[in-house]
Design an enzyme around this catalytic site. Structure first.
Site, PDB file in Angstrom:
ATOM      1  N   HIS A 169     -11.338  -4.007   7.308  1.00 15.43           N
ATOM      2  CA  HIS A 169     -11.620  -2.733   6.677  1.00 15.43           C
ATOM      3  C   HIS A 169     -11.889  -2.567   5.320  1.00 15.43           C
ATOM      4  O   HIS A 169     -11.706  -3.797   4.463  1.00 15.43           O
ATOM      5  CB  HIS A 169     -10.573  -1.669   7.352  1.00 15.43           C
ATOM      6  CG  HIS A 169      -9.123  -1.829   6.523  1.00 15.43           C
ATOM      7  ND1 HIS A 169      -8.724  -1.545   5.274  1.00 15.43           N
ATOM      8  CD2 HIS A 169      -8.079  -2.608   7.383  1.00 15.43           C
ATOM      9  CE1 HIS A 169      -7.421  -1.825   5.293  1.00 15.43           C
ATOM     10  NE2 HIS A 169      -7.096  -2.393   6.341  1.00 15.43           N
ATOM     11  N   CYS A 225      -3.691  -6.522   8.252  1.00 11.65           N
ATOM     12  CA  CYS A 225      -5.032  -6.212   8.362  1.00 11.65           C
ATOM     13  C   CYS A 225      -5.800  -7.118   7.171  1.00 11.65           C
ATOM     14  O   CYS A 225      -4.942  -7.513   6.242  1.00 11.65           O
ATOM     15  CB  CYS A 225      -5.443  -4.800   7.949  1.00 11.65           C
ATOM     16  SG  CYS A 225      -4.954  -3.819   9.452  1.00 11.65           S
TER      17      CYS A 225
END
Lengths: 100, 433
Positions: free
Chosen positions: B216, B232
Site C-alpha cells: 500500500h 505490510c
C-alpha cells in the site's frame, strides 16, 4: 779563591733576587687569568643553570600542553560520542514514530 | 578627439579577448575539465524503470549529488526514488537529518536483481526494494521502488503469494493488535480510518492472498526504507500509484530475503551487500560464498577474496565490480554527477510564521545541530507537523506550527508526545493591540 767565591755568591743572590721578582709578576698574571677563568666559569655555570631552568620550564610547559591536548582530545572524543549518541537516540525515536 | 574617445573601448576589447583566450586555454587543461565537468540535469537520471538485457542482472547507474543547505537524506532519497536505508548505507558517516551543505553523496541508483524468477512482483526484504517485471525477454522491463517492511516483532512474511484484489482510497480496518499498541500509549484508535491524511494505507492498496498483508501507500513517506510496518509493504505515494495502475489482480508476488546479491553486466561480475536483518545473514553469506567459489572454479581464475570480504563487511548496498568474466568489459562505470534540483519532490513544506497563529514549543536546546535535527524529524512525521528552529540568546528553540486554532495545536502536542515522547508546550497567539 775567596774573591771568586764571593762573586759566585753575589751572582747567586742576585739571580735568586731576580728570580723572586719574576715569580711574583707571574703570580699576579696567573691570578688575573684565574680570576678571568673563574668569572667565565661562574658565567658558564649561571648560563647552564639558566638553560636548565629554561629547559625545565619548557618541559613543564610541554608536559602541560601535552596534558591539555590529551584532555582536549578526550573532551572532543567525548563530545563526539555524546553527539553520536544524541543522533542515534533521535533516529531511534524517529524510526519508532514511523510505525502505524 | 575621436581617437582618444575610442581608446578605452579598444583596450577593454583587448582585455576581453585576452580573458576569453585564457579561459579557453584553461578549458584545455585536464584538471579544469575535471573540475568543470557539468552535472546532468536530474530529469536525465533513471530512477525506477530499466530494460533488462538477456543474461544481465544489474540495472541502473550510480549517481552523485552535492548537498545544499537545508537538505536532509530522506528528502534526497524520496526525490530520487530511494529508501532512507539505501541512501544511509551508501553514505556512511553522513548525518541523516543535518548533513553538511556542499557534501557530495552517492545516490545508489544501481541494483542487482534478486535471485528469483523474473515474473510479476518480487520483493527483496533485505534491500527493501520491490521489483515489478513487465514483458518477456528480450523486451523485459523492470520497475523498481523502495519499500518499508515489517518490524522485527511483526515481520513481513516470506514466500509466494499473489494480488487478490485492489482498492483505491482504501479504508483502514484497524487490527486489534495495533489498536492495543496505541491504547498502551494513550492513543485510542477508531475501528476504521477512512481515506484521507490520517490513513496509513495512503491512496492505493493491493491486497495479497496472504490474508491481512497488503502492498500500500503511506501517510509517512519518510518511513520508506525502514522496518516500520506491521508486516505490510508500503511505498511512496507516487510509486504506489504507478504500481497500482500496472498491476493486474492475480499478479504473482514473491517475497524473498537476500542481503547478498551477485549478478553480471557487460562481462563483469558484481557483488551487492546489505546489512542482514537480526538473526539472519550467516547462512546467506555461506550461500553467496559457495556461489562465488563455483564461479571461480568454472573460470579457473582466482577471485579477489579480500575485496569480496570488504564489500560484504561494508554492506553499502551498492553493486561493486569484483570479477571480470570475459570480453566486453565496460570501464565507463563512473557515477553520474547530478545537478541539485531546484525543489525536492515531496519535501515537507514550511508555512510562514504568523503572529495570530498557535504554536507548540517542542524543545529548548543549546546546540543548533540538535535543534535542526529535531525540527527535521518533526517535519517528516506523517502527516507532517511543520517545525522550525528559532535562535535565542543562549540556545535554540524548536517550535512546531503555525496552527490555526488551539485544537490543532493541542492535537500536534499530543502527537509529539505519543510518537516522539516530546512534552510540547502550547503557545497562544501574540495579542495585537
Amino acid at each position: 779563591m775567596k774573591t771568586r767565591l764571593l762573586v759566585i755568591s753575589m751572582m747567586l743572590v742576585l739571580g735568586a733576587a731576580l728570580t723572586g721578582c719574576a715569580t711574583s709578576g707571574d703570580l699576579e698574571k696567573v691570578q688575573a687569568q684565574q680570576n678571568l677563568i673563574n668569572a667565565k666559569a661562574e658565567q658558564a655555570l649561571q648560563d647552564a643553570q639558566a638553560a636548565k631552568a629554561a629547559a625545565d620550564a619548557a618541559k613543564v610547559k610541554a608536559d602541560d600542553a601535552t596534558a591539555r591536548a590529551d584532555n582536549a582530545e578526550k573532551a572532543a572524543a567525548e563530545r563526539e560520542k555524546i553527539a553520536e549518541e544524541k543522533a542515534k537516540r533521535a533516529d531511534a525515536a524517529f524510526q519508532k514514530s514511523m510505525r502505524k | 578627439m575621436c581617437r582618444i574617445a575610442k581608446l578605452p573601448l579598444l583596450t577593454n576589447g583587448l582585455r576581453f579577448v585576452a580573458l576569453c583566450t585564457f579561459i579557453a586555454s584553461l578549458n584545455g587543461c585536464a584538471v579544469m575539465k575535471n573540475f568543470q565537468e557539468p552535472g546532468h540535469p536530474e530529469s536525465e537520471i533513471k530512477r525506477s524503470t530499466f530494460p533488462v538485457a538477456g543474461g544481465e542482472d544489474v540495472v541502473g547507474r550510480l549517481a552523485v549529488i552535492k548537498l545544499e543547505e537545508g537538505d536532509t537524506l530522506p528528502d534526497i532519497a524520496r526525490h530520487f526514488g530511494l529508501g532512507v536505508n539505501a541512501i544511509s548505507a551508501a553514505n556512511p558517516g553522513v548525518d541523516v537529518w543535518v548533513p553538511e551543505a556542499g557534501e557530495r553523496i552517492t545516490l545508489p541508483l544501481s541494483f542487482i536483481l534478486p535471485d528469483a524468477p523474473r515474473k510479476g512482483i518480487v520483493i527483496n526484504q533485505a534491500t527493501m526494494r520491490l521489483f515489478q517485471f513487465k514483458g518477456d525477454s528480450p523486451s523485459l522491463v523492470v520497475s523498481t521502488y523502495p519499500v518499508g517492511v515489517g518490524t522485527e516483532e511483526r515481520p513481513t512474511p516470506m514466500g509466494q503469494t499473489r494480488v487478490a484484489r485492489k482498492a483505491p482510497r482504501p479504508t483502514w480496518h484497524v487490527p486489534a493488535s495495533i489498536a492495543e499498541d496505541h491504547r498502551k500509549k494513550g492513543d485510542i484508535l477508531p475501528a476504521e480510518v477512512p481515506p484521507g491524511p490520517e490513513n496509513p494505507l495512503g491512496e492505493y492498496a493491493l491486497y495479497l492472498s496472504k490474508t491481512g498483508y497488503l502492498i500500500h501507500g503511506t501517510n509517512k513517506p519518510a518511513s520508506i526504507g525502514l522496518r516500520a510496518t506491521n508486516g505490510c509493504m508500503r511505498l511512496y505515494p507516487e510509486n504506489i500509484s504507478m504500481l497500482y495502475k500496472d498491476t493486474p489482480v492475480n499478479t504473482p508476488v514473491l517475497i524473498v530475503n537476500q542481503p547478498y546479491l551477485i549478478g553480471q553486466r557487460d562481462g563483469v561480475l558484481y557483488l551487492e551487500a546489505h546489512t542482514p536483518f537480526e538473526g539472519s545473514g550467516a547462512g546467506d553469506l555461506e550461500k553467496i560464498d559457495a556461489k562465488l567459489r563455483s564461479i571461480e572454479k568454472q573460470s579457473a581464475r582466482t577471485l579477489d577474496w579480500k575485496k569480496v570480504k570488504e564489500v560484504q563487511a561494508e554492506a553499502r548496498g551498492i553493486p561493486v565490480p569484483i570479477f571480470e568474466m570475459g570480453q566486453g568489459y565496460n570501464e565507463d562505470v563512473k557515477p553520474i554527477k547530478v545537478e541539485h534540483p531546484e525543489t525536492l519532490y515531496g519535501r515537507p513544506a514550511l508555512p510562514e510564521l504568523k503572529l495570530e497563529a498557535w504554536y507548540v514549543l517542542a524543545a529548548d536546546v543549546r546546540e543548533e545541530i540538535d535543534a535542526r535535527r529535531l525540527a527535521a524529524i518533526i517535519n517528516h512525521q506523517g502527516p507532517p507537523i511543520p517545525a522550525r528552529v528559532l535562535s535565542k540568546n543562549n540556545g535554540y528553540r524548536v517550535v512546531a506550527g503555525p496552527f490555526d486554532g488551539i485544537s490543532a495545536a493541542k492535537e500536534a502536542a499530543k502527537r509529539l508526545k505519543i510518537d516522539l515522547d516530546i512534552d510540547g508546550i502550547v503557545i497562544e497567539p501574540v495579542k495585537q493591540i
